[in-house]
Design an enzyme around this catalytic site. Structure first.
Site, PDB file in Angstrom:
ATOM      1  N   LEU A   1       0.814  -1.212   0.000  1.00 14.66           N
ATOM      2  CA  LEU A   1       0.000   0.000   0.000  1.00 14.66           C
ATOM      3  C   LEU A   1       0.851   1.268   0.000  1.00 14.66           C
ATOM      4  O   LEU A   1       0.567   2.226  -0.705  1.00 14.66           O
ATOM      5  CB  LEU A   1      -0.920   0.034   1.229  1.00 14.66           C
ATOM      6  CG  LEU A   1      -2.038  -1.004   1.293  1.00 14.66           C
ATOM      7  CD1 LEU A   1      -2.760  -0.912   2.634  1.00 14.66           C
ATOM      8  CD2 LEU A   1      -3.034  -0.797   0.152  1.00 14.66           C
TER       9      LEU A   1
ATOM     10  N   ARG B   1       5.059   2.952   1.191  1.00 11.83           N
ATOM     11  CA  ARG B   1       6.434   2.692   1.635  1.00 11.83           C
ATOM     12  C   ARG B   1       7.048   4.012   2.070  1.00 11.83           C
ATOM     13  O   ARG B   1       6.908   5.039   1.402  1.00 11.83           O
ATOM     14  CB  ARG B   1       7.248   2.076   0.496  1.00 11.83           C
ATOM     15  CG  ARG B   1       8.709   1.790   0.846  1.00 11.83           C
ATOM     16  CD  ARG B   1       9.424   1.176  -0.334  1.00 11.83           C
ATOM     17  NE  ARG B   1       8.927  -0.154  -0.622  1.00 11.83           N
ATOM     18  CZ  ARG B   1       9.467  -1.265  -0.133  1.00 11.83           C
ATOM     19  NH1 ARG B   1      10.513  -1.193   0.666  1.00 11.83           N
ATOM     20  NH2 ARG B   1       8.960  -2.440  -0.437  1.00 11.83           N
ATOM     21  N   GLY B   2       7.696   3.993   3.232  1.00  8.18           N
ATOM     22  CA  GLY B   2       8.355   5.189   3.748  1.00  8.18           C
ATOM     23  C   GLY B   2       9.790   4.893   4.109  1.00  8.18           C
ATOM     24  O   GLY B   2      10.321   3.816   3.822  1.00  8.18           O
TER      25      GLY B   2
ATOM     26  N   VAL C   1       3.837  -0.536   4.403  1.00  9.67           N
ATOM     27  CA  VAL C   1       2.474  -0.925   4.776  1.00  9.67           C
ATOM     28  C   VAL C   1       1.901  -1.793   3.663  1.00  9.67           C
ATOM     29  O   VAL C   1       1.937  -1.414   2.481  1.00  9.67           O
ATOM     30  CB  VAL C   1       1.579   0.306   5.012  1.00  9.67           C
ATOM     31  CG1 VAL C   1       0.171  -0.140   5.418  1.00  9.67           C
ATOM     32  CG2 VAL C   1       2.174   1.211   6.087  1.00  9.67           C
TER      33      VAL C   1
ATOM     34  N   LYS D   1       1.598  -3.053   8.932  1.00  5.49           N
ATOM     35  CA  LYS D   1       2.733  -2.128   8.930  1.00  5.49           C
ATOM     36  C   LYS D   1       3.965  -2.874   9.417  1.00  5.49           C
ATOM     37  O   LYS D   1       3.973  -3.450  10.513  1.00  5.49           O
ATOM     38  CB  LYS D   1       2.448  -0.931   9.832  1.00  5.49           C
ATOM     39  CG  LYS D   1       3.525   0.142   9.798  1.00  5.49           C
ATOM     40  CD  LYS D   1       3.090   1.359  10.612  1.00  5.49           C
ATOM     41  CE  LYS D   1       4.132   2.466  10.550  1.00  5.49           C
ATOM     42  NZ  LYS D   1       3.713   3.660  11.324  1.00  5.49           N
TER      43      LYS D   1
ATOM     44  N   ASP E   1       2.434  14.849  14.510  1.00  6.59           N
ATOM     45  CA  ASP E   1       2.630  14.741  13.061  1.00  6.59           C
ATOM     46  C   ASP E   1       1.284  14.711  12.343  1.00  6.59           C
ATOM     47  O   ASP E   1       1.074  13.925  11.423  1.00  6.59           O
ATOM     48  CB  ASP E   1       3.439  13.484  12.725  1.00  6.59           C
ATOM     49  CG  ASP E   1       4.006  13.528  11.295  1.00  6.59           C
ATOM     50  OD1 ASP E   1       4.141  14.641  10.752  1.00  6.59           O
ATOM     51  OD2 ASP E   1       4.300  12.455  10.732  1.00  6.59           O
TER      52      ASP E   1
END
Length: 565
Positions: free
Chosen positions: A91, A93-94, A99, A114, A214
């Site tokens: 779903l 990507r960081g 995720v 996650k 955040d």
């Protein structure tokens, strides 16, 4: 983390290793932040940071292109899934995790899985934050906060958490435009109502001592039913008793910047984590609401880190009415209050922000402008246009009649009972112009004109009837207080008092009334010692002349008590 320099010494230039750590996802140390803000005048460190970021991007592309040959970057979809789950697709990507959309076999439901970065490359702090996010979100039960179902470790050692899957879009993209054959773009009222649900969710977290830190549209997804869901508490700060559980993490994180620059508050970029509290989330919500209502952020951030920090700290949010002259004034006040650079001028809680938005929705005065008497009066009139209009017409007729009768009877003796009755009616008419008399509201401009005209009549036509003149001067002074015309109020009340003393040195109830109103005037001017003196004198006269308990005596006693602060 960089070691602190001695107080007063400039921060040292960050090393390449430290800059590479930032590019890989590490938070920014306060000394690096300070160096970029105050000492990188030639932009050389910023340039080096961009070069490393570019190199890092090339490396990521290389790894993606060669992932079949590199076992350390094998995606979870090509490895054994966590027990009890089937991976469907990626779903998001960081920098610190991925995720996936997954199927939980036991419950037959779709979940968002996650997963932290490959365990071998995940730092201890990343693992700590990941574990803490699971604990924080699991502790909160709110329909608009994403739910955590499970957590554990993948077969290859990666930490994971299974949470509620939200099939939706970021808040700022939800019903942004009319959809052909579908739903229309949201109205301003609908956007505010949607935003209020977000406020309720954030306020629920605050009541548990959890500050998000955040908040941004990407972390607020709106599902297909139009319900918003707040997610990603990975950077949350815990305050209160629960904060003891994260003291070790805070000790190593002191001075770091946590959040997203576009939605960060001035205290967030200050480098002092102790300044961050619930009002930090209020600021982020203000930026989000501004974007939601106006389609842009309150100020532009660009350039290097130093310029972005300077913008957050110093750039004034553009007033919404500068962009759209038709924008609602109360909504503009709400936005600018939530975006105040000084935390003490900001809404002190998300609850206060939500309360003002609800007041706006119901047409009631908002807290941010409740000290403006004219504003409150206008809001009352706008909510009751028909009855106020009819009342105004009736009052104008009564005023004309009362003034005419006052002039005709100016020379009649006090023994004339008809004149006494007319005076009572005149007092009621003047009282109807008082904005603090909620039973008989009146339009401000007409009332002021009427009061000043009547003042002229009293001075020109009633010089031979001092007792009548004193009563009406008291009426006028009382009404001028209500309209915050303090100078006129003092002139009329003092003239009434002097007139009564000249008539009879022994004080009477009308004298007490003058003293009481002079006390009100002094209190409004914050002259509390003077107010105490006037209220005490009025109370003594009223207690002496009223044999039985009386409302006027109680009123003076109440006001006298309010001066003891």
């Amino acid at each position: 983390m960089m070691s602190s320099n001695a107080p007063g010494n400039p921060p040292r230039r960050p090393t390449r290793e430290e800059l590479e750590a930032i590019v890989r996802g590490a938070t920014m140390d306060s000394e690096i932040l300070s160096y970029l803000r105050e000492h990188d005048s030639d932009g050389s460190v910023q340039k080096q940071l961009e070069e490393i970021r570019s190199e890092h991007g090339f490396l990521e592309e290389f790894l993606d292109a060669n992932q079949d040959a590199l076992s350390t970057t094998t995606p979870l979809t090509m490895q054994p899934a966590p027990e009890g789950y089937e991976i469907l697709r990626e779903l998001d990507r960081g920098a610190q995790g991925v995720v996936y959309l997954a199927h939980q076999v036991s419950t037959k439901r779709r979940v968002a899985l996650k997963v932290i970065l490959q365990a071998a490359f995940a730092t201890e702090r990343q693992q700590q934050r990941f574990e803490r996010e699971v604990e924080l979100v699991a502790s909160m039960k709110h329909p608009n906060i994403v739910t955590v179902f499970d957590s554990g470790v993948t077969p290859d050692g990666r930490m994971f958490t299974a949470m509620e899957y939200i099939d939706g879009v970021p808040l700022n993209l939800y019903r942004l435009h009319d959809e052909p054959g579908g739903q229309a773009a949201m109205t301003t009222r609908e956007r505010v109502d949607l935003f209020l649900k977000v406020c309720d969710a954030v306020n629920s977290a605050h009541r548990r001592g959890i500050i998000h830190r955040d908040l941004k549209p990407l972390n607020i997804l709106v599902d297909t039913d139009g319900e918003p869901h707040v997610l990603d508490f990975g950077l949350a700060k815990v305050v209160g008793p629960d904060a003891m559980t994260e003291s070790a993490m805070d000790a190593t994180a002191a001075g770091e910047f946590m959040g997203t620059f576009a939605y960060a508050s001035p205290e967030q970029v200050s480098g002092d984590p102790d300044l961050v509290d619930t009002r930090t989330d209020v600021y982020a919500l203000g930026v989000i609401l501004y974007d939601l209502l106006l389609g842009q952020r309150p100020y532009e951030l660009g350039g290097n880190v130093h310029e972005m920090i300077k913008g957050i700290m110093e750039t004034r949010p553009q007033a919404p009415r500068e962009l759209d002259p038709e924008f609602d004034r109360d909504l503009e006040t709400i936005l600018l209050t939530s975006l105040a650079k000084d935390v003490d001028r900001r809404y002190q809680s998300v609850h206060d922000l939500a309360d003002d938005l609800r007041c706006w929705g119901s047409g009631e005065p908002i807290m941010a402008r409740r000290d403006d008497a004219w504003y409150v009066l206008r809001k009352f009139v706008s909510r009751h246009r028909m009855p106020v209009g009819l009342a105004a017409c009736m009052v104008l007729l009564i005023i004309g009649f009362a003034i005419t009768m006052a002039v005709l009877y100016a020379n009649v003796t006090l023994a004339n009972k008809r004149l006494a009755g007319m005076i009572g009616m005149a007092s009621n008419v003047i009282a109807s112009a008082d904005p603090e008399n909620t039973d008989r509201p009146f339009t401000a401009a007409t009332a002021i004109d009427m009061l000043e005209a009547w003042s002229d009549v009293v001075h020109d036509e009633m010089a031979d009837e001092p007792e009548i003149r004193a009563r009406i001067l008291n009426d006028l002074g009382e009404s001028f207080i209500g309209f915050d015309r303090h100078g006129l109020a003092q002139t009329h009340l003092e003239e009434a008092q002097h007139t009564l003393v000249d008539l009879d040195p022994e004080p009477d109830l009308e004298t007490a009334r003058s003293l009481h109103q002079l006390g009100r005037l002094a209190y409004k001017r914050a002259k509390y010692d003077d107010a105490e003196l006037f209220f005490s004198q009025a109370l003594a006269i009223r207690e002496g002349l009223h044999e039985e308990p009386h409302i006027d005596t109680a009123q003076s006693l109440h006001y006298l008590g309010s001066t003891y602060r």
